[in-house]
Enzyme design. Structure first.
Site, PDB file in Angstrom:
ATOM      1  N   ASP A  37       1.094  -1.395  -0.225  1.00  0.00           N
ATOM      2  CA  ASP A  37      -0.218  -0.401   0.018  1.00  0.00           C
ATOM      3  C   ASP A  37       1.063   1.316  -0.170  1.00  0.00           C
ATOM      4  O   ASP A  37       1.888   1.294   0.458  1.00  0.00           O
ATOM      5  CB  ASP A  37      -1.107   0.110   0.965  1.00  0.00           C
ATOM      6  CG  ASP A  37      -2.249   1.155   1.287  1.00  0.00           C
ATOM      7  OD1 ASP A  37      -2.936   0.090   0.222  1.00  0.00           O
ATOM      8  OD2 ASP A  37      -2.457   2.186   1.265  1.00  0.00           O
ATOM      9  N   ASP A  62       4.193   2.480  -3.846  1.00  0.00           N
ATOM     10  CA  ASP A  62       3.128   3.415  -4.990  1.00  0.00           C
ATOM     11  C   ASP A  62       3.415   3.129  -6.137  1.00  0.00           C
ATOM     12  O   ASP A  62       4.048   2.424  -6.949  1.00  0.00           O
ATOM     13  CB  ASP A  62       4.514   4.933  -5.110  1.00  0.00           C
ATOM     14  CG  ASP A  62       3.390   6.130  -5.960  1.00  0.00           C
ATOM     15  OD1 ASP A  62       2.331   4.741  -6.281  1.00  0.00           O
ATOM     16  OD2 ASP A  62       3.464   7.758  -6.250  1.00  0.00           O
ATOM     17  N   VAL A  63       2.126   2.369  -6.362  1.00  0.00           N
ATOM     18  CA  VAL A  63       2.233   1.622  -7.813  1.00  0.00           C
ATOM     19  C   VAL A  63       2.896   2.020  -8.889  1.00  0.00           C
ATOM     20  O   VAL A  63       2.615   1.649  -9.891  1.00  0.00           O
ATOM     21  CB  VAL A  63       0.918   0.801  -8.517  1.00  0.00           C
ATOM     22  CG1 VAL A  63       0.324  -0.437  -7.185  1.00  0.00           C
ATOM     23  CG2 VAL A  63      -0.734   1.632  -7.823  1.00  0.00           C
ATOM     24  N   SER A 142     -13.190  -2.261 -13.313  1.00  0.00           N
ATOM     25  CA  SER A 142     -14.394  -1.644 -12.896  1.00  0.00           C
ATOM     26  C   SER A 142     -15.469  -1.739 -14.007  1.00  0.00           C
ATOM     27  O   SER A 142     -15.449  -1.673 -15.214  1.00  0.00           O
ATOM     28  CB  SER A 142     -14.303  -0.345 -12.306  1.00  0.00           C
ATOM     29  OG  SER A 142     -15.984   0.477 -12.088  1.00  0.00           O
ATOM     30  N   TYR A 155     -11.559   8.068 -15.024  1.00  0.00           N
ATOM     31  CA  TYR A 155     -11.338   6.472 -14.175  1.00  0.00           C
ATOM     32  C   TYR A 155     -12.137   5.359 -15.199  1.00  0.00           C
ATOM     33  O   TYR A 155     -11.546   4.307 -15.210  1.00  0.00           O
ATOM     34  CB  TYR A 155     -12.588   6.568 -13.120  1.00  0.00           C
ATOM     35  CG  TYR A 155     -12.160   5.027 -12.236  1.00  0.00           C
ATOM     36  CD1 TYR A 155     -12.099   5.066 -11.304  1.00  0.00           C
ATOM     37  CD2 TYR A 155     -13.886   4.423 -12.282  1.00  0.00           C
ATOM     38  CE1 TYR A 155     -12.217   3.811  -9.910  1.00  0.00           C
ATOM     39  CE2 TYR A 155     -13.660   3.584 -11.547  1.00  0.00           C
ATOM     40  CZ  TYR A 155     -13.068   2.960 -10.378  1.00  0.00           C
ATOM     41  OH  TYR A 155     -13.255   2.262  -9.717  1.00  0.00           O
ATOM     42  N   LYS A 159      -9.797   2.105 -16.655  1.00  0.00           N
ATOM     43  CA  LYS A 159     -10.166   0.957 -16.412  1.00  0.00           C
ATOM     44  C   LYS A 159     -10.596  -0.010 -17.333  1.00  0.00           C
ATOM     45  O   LYS A 159     -10.686  -1.205 -17.873  1.00  0.00           O
ATOM     46  CB  LYS A 159     -11.906   0.568 -15.520  1.00  0.00           C
ATOM     47  CG  LYS A 159     -11.564   1.142 -13.870  1.00  0.00           C
ATOM     48  CD  LYS A 159     -10.528   0.359 -13.548  1.00  0.00           C
ATOM     49  CE  LYS A 159     -10.453   0.684 -11.920  1.00  0.00           C
ATOM     50  NZ  LYS A 159      -9.768  -0.360 -11.249  1.00  0.00           N
TER      51      LYS A 159
HETATM   52  P1  NAP Z   1     -10.130   1.835  -1.139  1.00  0.00           P
HETATM   53  O1  NAP Z   1     -10.849   1.298   0.007  1.00  0.00           O
HETATM   54  O2  NAP Z   1     -10.053   3.178  -1.351  1.00  0.00           O
HETATM   55  O3  NAP Z   1      -9.030   1.361  -0.726  1.00  0.00           O
HETATM   56  C1  NAP Z   1      -8.444   1.017  -2.532  1.00  0.00           C
HETATM   57  C2  NAP Z   1      -6.102   0.830  -1.057  1.00  0.00           C
HETATM   58  O4  NAP Z   1      -5.536   1.835  -2.399  1.00  0.00           O
HETATM   59  C3  NAP Z   1      -6.539   2.038  -0.172  1.00  0.00           C
HETATM   60  O5  NAP Z   1      -5.833   1.864   0.769  1.00  0.00           O
HETATM   61  C4  NAP Z   1      -4.900   3.535  -0.945  1.00  0.00           C
HETATM   62  O6  NAP Z   1      -4.301   3.820   0.311  1.00  0.00           O
HETATM   63  C5  NAP Z   1      -4.005   2.822  -1.423  1.00  0.00           C
HETATM   64  N1  NAP Z   1      -4.200   3.409  -2.898  1.00  0.00           N
HETATM   65  C6  NAP Z   1      -3.924   4.630  -3.670  1.00  0.00           C
HETATM   66  N2  NAP Z   1      -3.200   4.550  -4.548  1.00  0.00           N
HETATM   67  C7  NAP Z   1      -2.346   3.764  -3.949  1.00  0.00           C
HETATM   68  C8  NAP Z   1      -0.819   3.861  -4.778  1.00  0.00           C
HETATM   69  N3  NAP Z   1      -0.406   5.157  -6.083  1.00  0.00           N
HETATM   70  N4  NAP Z   1      -0.124   2.932  -4.418  1.00  0.00           N
HETATM   71  C9  NAP Z   1      -0.671   1.992  -3.838  1.00  0.00           C
HETATM   72  N5  NAP Z   1      -1.340   1.879  -3.183  1.00  0.00           N
HETATM   73  C10 NAP Z   1      -2.839   2.699  -3.290  1.00  0.00           C
HETATM   74  O7  NAP Z   1     -10.412   1.291  -2.574  1.00  0.00           O
HETATM   75  P2  NAP Z   1     -11.808  -0.284  -2.675  1.00  0.00           P
HETATM   76  O8  NAP Z   1     -13.106   0.762  -2.484  1.00  0.00           O
HETATM   77  O9  NAP Z   1     -11.319  -1.273  -1.717  1.00  0.00           O
HETATM   78  O10 NAP Z   1     -11.250   0.345  -4.022  1.00  0.00           O
HETATM   79  C11 NAP Z   1     -10.161  -0.911  -4.134  1.00  0.00           C
HETATM   80  C12 NAP Z   1     -10.037  -1.331  -5.768  1.00  0.00           C
HETATM   81  O11 NAP Z   1     -11.273  -1.927  -6.753  1.00  0.00           O
HETATM   82  C13 NAP Z   1      -9.868   0.508  -6.569  1.00  0.00           C
HETATM   83  O12 NAP Z   1      -9.171  -0.584  -8.155  1.00  0.00           O
HETATM   84  C14 NAP Z   1     -11.220   0.458  -7.516  1.00  0.00           C
HETATM   85  O13 NAP Z   1     -10.968   1.380  -8.478  1.00  0.00           O
HETATM   86  C15 NAP Z   1     -12.299  -1.008  -7.667  1.00  0.00           C
HETATM   87  N6  NAP Z   1     -13.978  -0.564  -7.154  1.00  0.00           N
HETATM   88  C16 NAP Z   1     -14.085  -0.344  -6.247  1.00  0.00           C
HETATM   89  C17 NAP Z   1     -15.754  -0.459  -6.652  1.00  0.00           C
HETATM   90  C18 NAP Z   1     -16.614   0.260  -5.356  1.00  0.00           C
HETATM   91  O14 NAP Z   1     -17.210   0.348  -5.249  1.00  0.00           O
HETATM   92  N7  NAP Z   1     -15.561   0.245  -3.808  1.00  0.00           N
HETATM   93  C19 NAP Z   1     -15.985  -0.622  -7.596  1.00  0.00           C
HETATM   94  C20 NAP Z   1     -15.554  -1.228  -8.539  1.00  0.00           C
HETATM   95  C21 NAP Z   1     -14.506  -1.231  -8.656  1.00  0.00           C
HETATM   96  P3  NAP Z   1      -5.123   5.462   0.180  1.00  0.00           P
HETATM   97  O15 NAP Z   1      -5.994   5.159   1.399  1.00  0.00           O
HETATM   98  O16 NAP Z   1      -4.076   5.979   1.529  1.00  0.00           O
HETATM   99  O17 NAP Z   1      -5.386   6.161  -1.106  1.00  0.00           O
END
Ligand code: NAP
Length: 247
Positions: A37, A62-63, A142, A155, A159
């Site tokens: 992370d 940082d990815v 997504s 986004y 995606k």
């Molecule tokens: P989340 O709760 O915000 O978790 C994302 C994690 O990635 C956070 O810990 C964030 O850290 C970390 N992150 C951000 N930028 C980064 C970087 N440059 N390098 C490494 N880590 C980084 O999001 P989530 O809802 O679990 O989403 C996870 C994945 O599912 C994402 O790709 C998202 O687009 C996808 N997705 C989610 C949904 C939904 O409804 N939740 C729907 C479709 C797709 P910080 O918090 O410190 O930024």
């Protein structure tokens, strides 16, 4: 026999949300875990929270940085001796209509999702193609990348790009039994969606056949399937986990 016994999995952005649920599901099936992370302290805390002791480590990454992602793959092989599963999950949103979206908001989202997944896929495939048995890469796209959502031109583009990346990479590395697949979640309850306006949430719920938001664990189950030998003849596929939204 556990589905991932003795295998090593890297999950990016797994200090919380969907990534953490994926790590938990993998840990329950016997995997060694590398929690990556952007916040290293949060990654280490999440690794500890998994409760599997020395089978989990947390790494700051940082990815969008090629050097960080290369070091992440190296950390997995140094610590556990192999890299069998790599999940490109880290994500951010910078939503705005095009009238208000800045170039920086566009670039940030492309950098984390599209460049980040490409870097992760490249680093993981480089290890997996050289080891017996290959490996499994899962890209978290997504449903926004399938249908395009208002306020998400950055986004949705990233995606959708991840789908092209998944299919092209699957063709390049299939010969070495490295499988590359994508998952397209719908509306999932995580910190990312917590702040969503109630009226927008209500409107979105009406589009979902199952009539509810999904849980992070429900994405994790699909990712576990793609990570394990249960999906041994599946590559280049896009699995929608949306409760029946935008079918
Ligand atoms: P989340 O709760 O915000 O978790 C994302 C994690 O990635 C956070 O810990 C964030 O850290 C970390 N992150 C951000 N930028 C980064 C970087 N440059 N390098 C490494 N880590 C980084 O999001 P989530 O809802 O679990 O989403 C996870 C994945 O599912 C994402 O790709 C998202 O687009 C996808 N997705 C989610 C949904 C939904 O409804 N939740 C729907 C479709 C797709 P910080 O918090 O410190 O930024």
């Amino acid at each position: 026999m556990s589905l991932l016994a003795g295998r090593t999995a890297v999950v990016t952005g797994s200090a919380q949300g969907i990534g953490y649920a994926i790590a938990e599901a993998f840990a329950a099936e016997g995997a060694n875990l590398v929690i990556a992370d952007i916040n290293g302290d949060a990654a280490e805390a999440a690794a500890l929270q998994l409760g599997i002791g020395s089978r989990a480590i947390g790494v700051a990454c940082d990815v969008s940085s090629g050097a960080d992602v290369a070091a992440l793959a190296q950390a997995a092989t140094d610590r556990f001796g192999s890299l069998d599963v790599f999940v490109n999950n880290a994500g951010i949103t910078r939503d705005a209509t095009m009238r208000k979206m800045t170039e920086d908001m566009f670039d940030q989202v492309i950098a984390v999702h599209l460049r980040g997944s490409w870097l992760g896929t490249r680093a993981a495939a480089a290890v997996m193609r050289e080891q017996p048995g290959g490996g499994s890469i899962v890209n978290i796209s997504s449903i926004s990348g399938k249908v395009g959502l208002m306020g998400q031109t950055n986004y949705s583009a990233a995606k959708a790009g991840m789908v092209g990346l998944t299919k092209a990479a699957a063709k390049e590395v299939g010969f070495a039994n490295v499988r590359v697949n994508a998952v397209q979640p719908g509306l999932i309850r995580t910190p990312m969606t917590e702040g969503m306006r109630e009226d927008i949430k209500e409107a979105r719920l009406k589009e979902i056949a199952l009539g509810r938001m999904g849980e992070a664990t429900e994405i994790a189950q699909a990712v576990l399937f793609l990570a394990s030998d249960m999906s041994s003849y599946i590559t280049g596929a896009v699995v929608e986990v949306t409760g029946g939204r935008h079918m």
